[in-house]
Each structure stands twice: as C-alpha cells, then as structure tokens.
Enzyme design. Sequence first.
Site, PDB file in Angstrom:
ATOM      1  N   ASP A 200      -8.746  13.833  16.327  1.00  0.00           N
ATOM      2  CA  ASP A 200      -8.672  12.480  16.876  1.00  0.00           C
ATOM      3  C   ASP A 200      -9.834  12.239  17.843  1.00  0.00           C
ATOM      4  O   ASP A 200     -10.009  12.983  18.803  1.00  0.00           O
ATOM      5  CB  ASP A 200      -7.326  12.333  17.603  1.00  0.00           C
ATOM      6  CG  ASP A 200      -7.055  10.908  18.011  1.00  0.00           C
ATOM      7  OD1 ASP A 200      -7.880  10.331  18.755  1.00  0.00           O
ATOM      8  OD2 ASP A 200      -6.019  10.375  17.593  1.00  0.00           O
TER       9      ASP A 200
ATOM     10  N   ARG B 247      -2.610  -2.201  -3.420  1.00  0.00           N
ATOM     11  CA  ARG B 247      -3.786  -1.358  -3.202  1.00  0.00           C
ATOM     12  C   ARG B 247      -3.747  -0.212  -4.198  1.00  0.00           C
ATOM     13  O   ARG B 247      -2.758   0.502  -4.303  1.00  0.00           O
ATOM     14  CB  ARG B 247      -3.774  -0.788  -1.792  1.00  0.00           C
ATOM     15  CG  ARG B 247      -4.942   0.130  -1.581  1.00  0.00           C
ATOM     16  CD  ARG B 247      -4.898   0.808  -0.258  1.00  0.00           C
ATOM     17  NE  ARG B 247      -6.072   1.643  -0.127  1.00  0.00           N
ATOM     18  CZ  ARG B 247      -6.043   2.868   0.364  1.00  0.00           C
ATOM     19  NH1 ARG B 247      -4.915   3.393   0.767  1.00  0.00           N
ATOM     20  NH2 ARG B 247      -7.148   3.570   0.464  1.00  0.00           N
TER      21      ARG B 247
ATOM     22  N   HIS C 277     -13.076   3.186   0.171  1.00  0.00           N
ATOM     23  CA  HIS C 277     -13.076   2.197   1.273  1.00  0.00           C
ATOM     24  C   HIS C 277     -13.775   0.897   0.845  1.00  0.00           C
ATOM     25  O   HIS C 277     -14.274   0.154   1.692  1.00  0.00           O
ATOM     26  CB  HIS C 277     -13.841   2.713   2.514  1.00  0.00           C
ATOM     27  CG  HIS C 277     -13.155   3.807   3.275  1.00  0.00           C
ATOM     28  ND1 HIS C 277     -13.857   4.786   3.929  1.00  0.00           N
ATOM     29  CD2 HIS C 277     -11.846   4.062   3.509  1.00  0.00           C
ATOM     30  CE1 HIS C 277     -13.013   5.617   4.528  1.00  0.00           C
ATOM     31  NE2 HIS C 277     -11.780   5.193   4.290  1.00  0.00           N
TER      32      HIS C 277
ATOM     33  N   GLY D 279     -10.671   8.729   7.873  1.00  0.00           N
ATOM     34  CA  GLY D 279     -11.683   8.950   6.839  1.00  0.00           C
ATOM     35  C   GLY D 279     -12.902   8.131   7.247  1.00  0.00           C
ATOM     36  O   GLY D 279     -12.755   7.072   7.849  1.00  0.00           O
TER      37      GLY D 279
ATOM     38  N   LYS E 214       3.332   0.730   3.060  1.00  0.00           N
ATOM     39  CA  LYS E 214       2.946  -0.231   4.097  1.00  0.00           C
ATOM     40  C   LYS E 214       2.907  -1.610   3.457  1.00  0.00           C
ATOM     41  O   LYS E 214       2.551  -1.733   2.281  1.00  0.00           O
ATOM     42  CB  LYS E 214       1.559   0.099   4.653  1.00  0.00           C
ATOM     43  CG  LYS E 214       1.574   1.349   5.527  1.00  0.00           C
ATOM     44  CD  LYS E 214       0.240   1.471   6.236  1.00  0.00           C
ATOM     45  CE  LYS E 214      -0.252   2.896   6.171  1.00  0.00           C
ATOM     46  NZ  LYS E 214      -1.652   3.063   6.084  1.00  0.00           N
TER      47      LYS E 214
ATOM     48  N   GLU F  88      -8.121  -4.618   5.465  1.00  0.00           N
ATOM     49  CA  GLU F  88      -8.050  -4.387   4.022  1.00  0.00           C
ATOM     50  C   GLU F  88      -6.918  -5.192   3.367  1.00  0.00           C
ATOM     51  O   GLU F  88      -7.054  -5.658   2.249  1.00  0.00           O
ATOM     52  CB  GLU F  88      -7.904  -2.884   3.752  1.00  0.00           C
ATOM     53  CG  GLU F  88      -9.202  -2.155   4.097  1.00  0.00           C
ATOM     54  CD  GLU F  88      -9.092  -0.641   4.100  1.00  0.00           C
ATOM     55  OE1 GLU F  88      -8.721  -0.082   5.138  1.00  0.00           O
ATOM     56  OE2 GLU F  88      -9.382  -0.033   3.065  1.00  0.00           O
TER      57      GLU F  88
ATOM     58  N   HIS G 251     -17.709   2.526   8.112  1.00  0.00           N
ATOM     59  CA  HIS G 251     -16.250   2.537   8.272  1.00  0.00           C
ATOM     60  C   HIS G 251     -15.881   3.909   8.856  1.00  0.00           C
ATOM     61  O   HIS G 251     -15.908   4.923   8.159  1.00  0.00           O
ATOM     62  CB  HIS G 251     -15.554   2.309   6.929  1.00  0.00           C
ATOM     63  CG  HIS G 251     -14.066   2.350   7.033  1.00  0.00           C
ATOM     64  ND1 HIS G 251     -13.268   1.236   6.891  1.00  0.00           N
ATOM     65  CD2 HIS G 251     -13.215   3.373   7.308  1.00  0.00           C
ATOM     66  CE1 HIS G 251     -12.001   1.583   7.072  1.00  0.00           C
ATOM     67  NE2 HIS G 251     -11.949   2.872   7.315  1.00  0.00           N
ATOM     68  N   LEU G 252     -15.580   3.933  10.156  1.00  0.00           N
ATOM     69  CA  LEU G 252     -15.306   5.202  10.835  1.00  0.00           C
ATOM     70  C   LEU G 252     -13.868   5.210  11.325  1.00  0.00           C
ATOM     71  O   LEU G 252     -13.533   4.604  12.344  1.00  0.00           O
ATOM     72  CB  LEU G 252     -16.268   5.386  12.021  1.00  0.00           C
ATOM     73  CG  LEU G 252     -17.765   5.144  11.735  1.00  0.00           C
ATOM     74  CD1 LEU G 252     -18.580   5.279  13.012  1.00  0.00           C
ATOM     75  CD2 LEU G 252     -18.284   6.116  10.675  1.00  0.00           C
ATOM     76  N   GLY G 253     -13.008   5.857  10.561  1.00  0.00           N
ATOM     77  CA  GLY G 253     -11.604   5.989  10.965  1.00  0.00           C
ATOM     78  C   GLY G 253     -11.222   7.445  10.797  1.00  0.00           C
ATOM     79  O   GLY G 253     -12.055   8.321  11.051  1.00  0.00           O
TER      80      GLY G 253
ATOM     81  N   ARG H  25     -12.164  16.463   7.483  1.00  0.00           N
ATOM     82  CA  ARG H  25     -12.984  16.763   6.297  1.00  0.00           C
ATOM     83  C   ARG H  25     -14.421  17.030   6.713  1.00  0.00           C
ATOM     84  O   ARG H  25     -14.946  16.398   7.625  1.00  0.00           O
ATOM     85  CB  ARG H  25     -12.967  15.581   5.324  1.00  0.00           C
ATOM     86  CG  ARG H  25     -11.609  15.267   4.744  1.00  0.00           C
ATOM     87  CD  ARG H  25     -11.760  14.211   3.654  1.00  0.00           C
ATOM     88  NE  ARG H  25     -10.502  13.555   3.398  1.00  0.00           N
ATOM     89  CZ  ARG H  25     -10.326  12.236   3.388  1.00  0.00           C
ATOM     90  NH1 ARG H  25     -11.347  11.416   3.587  1.00  0.00           N
ATOM     91  NH2 ARG H  25      -9.143  11.734   3.139  1.00  0.00           N
TER      92      ARG H  25
ATOM     93  N   ASN I  93       0.871  -1.171   0.000  1.00  0.00           N
ATOM     94  CA  ASN I  93       0.000   0.000   0.000  1.00  0.00           C
ATOM     95  C   ASN I  93       0.911   1.224   0.000  1.00  0.00           C
ATOM     96  O   ASN I  93       1.506   1.558   1.026  1.00  0.00           O
ATOM     97  CB  ASN I  93      -0.880  -0.044   1.254  1.00  0.00           C
ATOM     98  CG  ASN I  93      -1.833   1.134   1.335  1.00  0.00           C
ATOM     99  OD1 ASN I  93      -1.780   2.044   0.513  1.00  0.00           O
ATOM    100  ND2 ASN I  93      -2.694   1.116   2.335  1.00  0.00           N
TER     101      ASN I  93
ATOM    102  N   GLY J 138     -11.022   2.621  13.182  1.00  0.00           N
ATOM    103  CA  GLY J 138     -10.542   2.991  14.520  1.00  0.00           C
ATOM    104  C   GLY J 138     -11.642   3.480  15.446  1.00  0.00           C
ATOM    105  O   GLY J 138     -11.716   3.093  16.616  1.00  0.00           O
TER     106      GLY J 138
HETATM  107  P1  AMP Z   1      -8.183   4.612  11.618  1.00  0.00           P
HETATM  108  O1  AMP Z   1      -8.068   5.637  10.518  1.00  0.00           O
HETATM  109  O2  AMP Z   1      -9.106   3.485  11.271  1.00  0.00           O
HETATM  110  O3  AMP Z   1      -6.875   4.158  12.168  1.00  0.00           O
HETATM  111  O4  AMP Z   1      -8.919   5.356  12.848  1.00  0.00           O
HETATM  112  C1  AMP Z   1      -8.389   6.481  13.475  1.00  0.00           C
HETATM  113  C2  AMP Z   1      -9.450   7.069  14.408  1.00  0.00           C
HETATM  114  O5  AMP Z   1      -9.834   6.066  15.376  1.00  0.00           O
HETATM  115  C3  AMP Z   1      -8.961   8.267  15.216  1.00  0.00           C
HETATM  116  O6  AMP Z   1      -9.965   9.284  15.227  1.00  0.00           O
HETATM  117  C4  AMP Z   1      -8.829   7.703  16.616  1.00  0.00           C
HETATM  118  O7  AMP Z   1      -9.043   8.677  17.595  1.00  0.00           O
HETATM  119  C5  AMP Z   1      -9.938   6.678  16.641  1.00  0.00           C
HETATM  120  N1  AMP Z   1      -9.744   5.748  17.761  1.00  0.00           N
HETATM  121  C6  AMP Z   1      -8.780   4.821  17.922  1.00  0.00           C
HETATM  122  N2  AMP Z   1      -8.921   4.218  19.139  1.00  0.00           N
HETATM  123  C7  AMP Z   1      -9.994   4.769  19.743  1.00  0.00           C
HETATM  124  C8  AMP Z   1     -10.665   4.600  21.010  1.00  0.00           C
HETATM  125  N3  AMP Z   1     -10.226   3.708  21.885  1.00  0.00           N
HETATM  126  N4  AMP Z   1     -11.736   5.347  21.278  1.00  0.00           N
HETATM  127  C9  AMP Z   1     -12.201   6.269  20.381  1.00  0.00           C
HETATM  128  N5  AMP Z   1     -11.619   6.483  19.182  1.00  0.00           N
HETATM  129  C10 AMP Z   1     -10.536   5.761  18.864  1.00  0.00           C
END
Ligand code: AMP
Length: 421
Positions: free
Chosen positions: A290, A98, A187, A219, A14, A393, A215-217, A248, A7, A338
């Site tokens: 974050d 990817r 995604h 992005g 990665k 992924e 999918h909540l990360g 965003r 990736n 995340g």
């Molecule tokens: P990702 O892009 O999937 O790695 O997700 C990153 C997001 O996940 C960031 O906003 C982090 O703050 C959130 N995240 C990771 N661990 C936790 C947790 N224990 N509680 C709340 N949010 C989290």
Amino acid sequence: MKVLVLNCGSSSVKFQVIETSLEMIEADTDRTLARGGVEKIGLSDSRLTLEVEGRKPYQEISEILEHRAAVERILKILVHPEHGVLADVREIEAVGHRMVHGGEKFASSVLITPEVEAGIEECVVLAPLHNPHNLRGLRAARGLLPDVPHIAVFDTAFHQSMPARAYIYALPYDLYLRHGIRRYGFHGTSHRYVAIRTARLLGRKLDEMKIITCHLGNGCSMAAVARGRSVDTTMGFTPLEGLVMGTRCGDLDPAILPWVMAMEELTLAQLNAMLNKHSGLYGMSGVSSDMREIEAACERGSRRAQLAMEVFCYRITKYIGAYAAAMGGVDAITFTGGIGENSIKVRAMAIAPLAFLGAELDGERNTHAPRGKEYVVSRESSRVVVAVIPTNEERVIARDTVRVLGGVMPSFAAPETAAPR
Ligand code: AMP
C-alpha cells in the site's frame, strides 16, 4: 436511461446504477444514483453495501452463496422502500458488464448475443482468473433481468488499436499464431476515459493530442494515446508486465525465472505467486503493498521503502520518455488511480527528471490538488501539461452501454496494422 453496471470477481460483485443518455453524455450530466457491492460471496458472513448520495451508507451481513444470489440481493436492496433508489426493477433499462479479456475478437463494447457470449467464453483461456467470474455474473444478471439488453465492455478493447510492432513479442511467431501470445494491455476503460477528460479539461480536441495516461492503483499501467487511440501500453499478455505494482514485479529479465525456479526449487504455482503476490512495492520494501504505508515508512527513514519508491517512480519516468518517443512528442501526462490521484510524492518524483521534455510540475498546485477533482498540476509555462483526473470505469461502462444501444459506439480495431496470420 437507468443502467445497472456490474463488475463480478471471484467472490465479489460491485455495482452502480447510473442515469445516462446520449444527451447526458454530451452535456456531461450523467449521474450515479447508487453504488455498492457484495463481498465474500460463498461465506456465511457475506457483506452487502449500498451508498446513495446524501444518505448514511447501508450495510447488511448475511450468507450469500453464489453470484446469482448476490445479484438478486442487489436488485432487492435497490427497490427497498427505505434504502433503495428504484420503485421497480423494471426501471433498469440495460445492464453493462465489465469483461476483463476480449482477446483479438473484441475491439469495441458490444451487445451480448449468443455469438458474443461464445466469443467471451473462448477468451477464458487468456484470462482464466477473470473471465469465468465475469461470465457467471452475466448469466446471473440475465436470468434475473431477461428482458433488457446486456452489454459487454472489455478492459482490453481500447488497446486493440495498437500497431503490431507494439504488441508482437520477439518470441517464435508460432506462439502468437497458435496461442495468441501477444501484448493485449488492460485498464482500457480507464485510459480511454482519462484521455477524453484530459482533452476536455484543457479545452482541446482529443484527436489532435498526444497524451500519456498513468493509471496507478493496486495494479498500475500506462498508455500512449495518440489522437484518441492507444498506440502502446505497459501491461502485456497478462497484467504482470510493465510498471512496478503493489505486489507485482512488472518488467523483468525473463531468464531470471528458470534460474530462480532451479535455485529455490520452486513449483510453477510458487513462481506465479512470487511474481504476482510477493513482488512489487511489497517485495522490495518488506513493508506493504500500500503506497500510503510505503510513504509513511519513508518518513520513518526506512531505506528499503525509499528504494521501492524510487524504483516505482523511475519506471514511470522511463516509460514517459519511451512513449514520448513512440508518439513523436507529448502534449499532456495524466495521473489517475488511487496512487496517481492522491500521491503528491509519486507525481513529484516521476515528473522531476522531465524538465528536458518540457514537463514541469507546479509544487503548490501538485501539493494542493483537490481530492476527487480534475486538476492541472503543471506550471503555467510547462509545455507539457500534467493533470490529475479521477478515473471512473463504471461511468464508461454505463456510457458505452448507451452508445452501443444508440449505434454510436466507436471501434478501436486497427486492421491496417494487424500482424500477418
Ligand atoms: P486503487 O487500486 O486505484 O484503489 O488504488 C490503491 C492504491 O492507492 C494503494 O496503493 C493506496 O495506498 C493508494 N492510495 C490511496 N490513497 C492514497 C494517498 N492519499 N496517498 C498515497 N497513496 C494512496
């Protein structure tokens, strides 16, 4: 077979080495032998990391100036007598790449031939910040591993099954015809994987289910997956549309853009930065992008952090309602990424208003959902199951590599619903 998954970003590569096969996919026994990456490519303190289960993580700082050198370093560490996991690079039988954007050309993962490479090149205009780096990684890896097949797995392919009514914008149609301006969605590998895992977790058939995947990360996007096919998704022409994200804005009245440009005397670059880097959770809260920091600020009584949290969750709730309507019902709602996997509060706030739809969380299960495990967090009596599924992924990319080589890769094209040309 051992598959190297790559990736490649602008300054990072990665990787994972995954042992998989059609039989192992069926039995769900494929496994990651090693994972890691190279960060800060182009700088004097580039960082190579390697993680192997049961061993101490390995790290090395050195100057790695470009992608080919990064892939070379990765291959070298993989065969290192002490830190590596392979006796010889020839153990790698295929490479899965990817690729962010496959446009309308790619509705499936494919073996990379000169024609495919030219097709990916044509999609650069749609993803100028991503595809060029993906291609750079491909060329580097192919130069170093010329005798094995290289497979492209696209973020957009899974959403190619969307019907035209879901992907055409109500703009002058010429913009679609001339520039391909339509909704593509991203995604895709994650949405596809967690939908499959949800059906498996519930012991049900994917092609009989209506699933909403969240999918909540960093992005964030959601997808409506009916009978295993994406019928709608929140990201659009770019990953900016839809949900609120770390930095965003997601959905927005487009008339705001020229208005703000004029009032604040912004250049196009500044406008882009505002929408992509200074908005979302960060822009609203003024605290952080974050979610952990947002939650901590809420605890400390920050009203703006609380509001950012509410806007974030409200939009998820709204899209769940919209996607239940789009599919004529919903059997399961799945959280991943995340935030989706870890934030008890986000799941609770997003699902709380949905009892009318038959979705009810079990407070205990939601609070004590085990990290990194697939888990149901709704009540026994909830008509709609709510689940947490850790996304993977790289695993999808490795599996697709094997599927393409085995001639069993499904396509997500939906020609019967394609928009008129
Ligand atoms: P990702 O892009 O999937 O790695 O997700 C990153 C997001 O996940 C960031 O906003 C982090 O703050 C959130 N995240 C990771 N661990 C936790 C947790 N224990 N509680 C709340 N949010 C989290």
